[in-house]
Design a protein around this motif. Structure first.
Motif, PDB file in Angstrom:
ATOM      1  N   LEU A  22       0.836  -1.210   0.000  1.00  0.00           N
ATOM      2  CA  LEU A  22       0.000   0.000   0.000  1.00  0.00           C
ATOM      3  C   LEU A  22       0.867   1.256   0.000  1.00  0.00           C
ATOM      4  CD1 LEU A  22      -2.903   1.231   0.386  1.00  0.00           C
ATOM      5  CD2 LEU A  22      -2.364   1.221   2.824  1.00  0.00           C
ATOM      6  N   PHE A  23       1.871   1.297   0.862  1.00  0.00           N
ATOM      7  CA  PHE A  23       2.731   2.478   0.916  1.00  0.00           C
ATOM      8  C   PHE A  23       3.587   2.600  -0.340  1.00  0.00           C
ATOM      9  CE2 PHE A  23       2.375   2.070   5.720  1.00  0.00           C
ATOM     10  CZ  PHE A  23       1.404   3.054   5.798  1.00  0.00           C
ATOM     11  N   SER A  24       3.976   1.492  -0.939  1.00  0.00           N
ATOM     12  CA  SER A  24       4.716   1.535  -2.196  1.00  0.00           C
ATOM     13  C   SER A  24       3.850   2.135  -3.300  1.00  0.00           C
ATOM     14  CB  SER A  24       5.172   0.135  -2.583  1.00  0.00           C
ATOM     15  OG  SER A  24       5.768   0.142  -3.846  1.00  0.00           O
ATOM     16  N   PHE A  25       2.599   1.695  -3.364  1.00  0.00           N
ATOM     17  CA  PHE A  25       1.679   2.236  -4.370  1.00  0.00           C
ATOM     18  C   PHE A  25       1.460   3.727  -4.157  1.00  0.00           C
ATOM     19  CE2 PHE A  25      -2.695   3.194  -5.728  1.00  0.00           C
ATOM     20  CZ  PHE A  25      -2.581   2.900  -7.065  1.00  0.00           C
ATOM     21  N   LYS A  26       1.229   4.142  -2.895  1.00  0.00           N
ATOM     22  CA  LYS A  26       1.001   5.556  -2.605  1.00  0.00           C
ATOM     23  C   LYS A  26       2.247   6.389  -2.895  1.00  0.00           C
ATOM     24  CE  LYS A  26      -2.692   5.352   0.782  1.00  0.00           C
ATOM     25  NZ  LYS A  26      -3.115   5.776   2.129  1.00  0.00           N
ATOM     26  N   SER A  27       3.413   5.816  -2.629  1.00  0.00           N
ATOM     27  CA  SER A  27       4.655   6.532  -2.893  1.00  0.00           C
ATOM     28  C   SER A  27       4.837   6.776  -4.380  1.00  0.00           C
ATOM     29  CB  SER A  27       5.837   5.733  -2.344  1.00  0.00           C
ATOM     30  OG  SER A  27       7.053   6.280  -2.757  1.00  0.00           O
ATOM     31  N   ARG A  28       4.529   5.790  -5.181  1.00  0.00           N
ATOM     32  CA  ARG A  28       4.717   5.931  -6.625  1.00  0.00           C
ATOM     33  C   ARG A  28       3.666   6.841  -7.258  1.00  0.00           C
ATOM     34  NH1 ARG A  28       8.496   2.003  -7.724  1.00  0.00           N
ATOM     35  NH2 ARG A  28       8.520   0.303  -6.222  1.00  0.00           N
ATOM     36  N   ARG A  29       2.493   6.943  -6.663  1.00  0.00           N
ATOM     37  CA  ARG A  29       1.418   7.761  -7.215  1.00  0.00           C
ATOM     38  C   ARG A  29       1.482   9.216  -6.760  1.00  0.00           C
ATOM     39  NH1 ARG A  29      -1.339   6.277 -11.356  1.00  0.00           N
ATOM     40  NH2 ARG A  29      -3.217   7.204 -10.549  1.00  0.00           N
ATOM     41  N   SER A  30       2.269   9.507  -5.740  1.00  0.00           N
ATOM     42  CA  SER A  30       2.320  10.855  -5.195  1.00  0.00           C
ATOM     43  C   SER A  30       3.135  11.773  -6.096  1.00  0.00           C
ATOM     44  CB  SER A  30       2.930  10.810  -3.797  1.00  0.00           C
ATOM     45  OG  SER A  30       3.043  12.114  -3.286  1.00  0.00           O
ATOM     46  N   SER A  31       2.669  13.011  -6.228  1.00  0.00           N
ATOM     47  CA  SER A  31       3.395  13.975  -7.053  1.00  0.00           C
ATOM     48  C   SER A  31       4.314  14.857  -6.219  1.00  0.00           C
ATOM     49  CB  SER A  31       2.408  14.837  -7.834  1.00  0.00           C
ATOM     50  OG  SER A  31       1.564  15.528  -6.925  1.00  0.00           O
ATOM     51  N   ASP A  32       4.008  15.028  -4.946  1.00  0.00           N
ATOM     52  CA  ASP A  32       4.828  15.844  -4.053  1.00  0.00           C
ATOM     53  C   ASP A  32       6.015  15.025  -3.549  1.00  0.00           C
ATOM     54  OD1 ASP A  32       5.614  17.959  -2.374  1.00  0.00           O
ATOM     55  OD2 ASP A  32       4.459  17.120  -0.705  1.00  0.00           O
TER      56      ASP A  32
END
Length: 98
Positions: A22-32
């Motif tokens: 989950l955190f890997s997915f969120k990390s890759r999708r984040s623009s900031d």
């Protein structure tokens, strides 16, 4: 005793695996960049916990072969390294900006 350890360690592995993904997915999708670094640090923490659980399984629930002990020790070292690196990075990026 082995059955109790198995029932405690396996859900820990699965829960930390889910959080790591989950955190890997969120990390890759984040623009900031700051948010990406925070999610990446959380992913490292989750992965470190998962590796620690896997190391405990290898060390305590497996047969007493030398290869399993070596693999468990390697996972233990990698897990501790990931855990501390994630905690360090999380403390750096979570601190308020000056």
């Amino acid at each position: 005793m082995d059955q109790l350890l198995q029932w405690l360690l396996m859900p820990g592995i699965l829960i930390s695996l889910v959080f790591s993904a989950l955190f890997s997915f969120k990390s890759r999708r984040s623009s900031d960049a700051r948010t990406r670094a925070i999610f990446s640090a959380r992913m490292n923490i989750s992965m470190g916990i998962m590796l620690l659980f896997i190391a405990l399984v290898q060390l305590f629930l497996s047969g007493e072969s030398t290869l399993r002990i070596v693999i468990g020790a390697i996972f233990l070292v990698l897990g501790v390294f990931n855990l501390f690196a994630g905690l360090r990075n999380l403390s750096i990026y979570s601190s308020p900006r000056s």
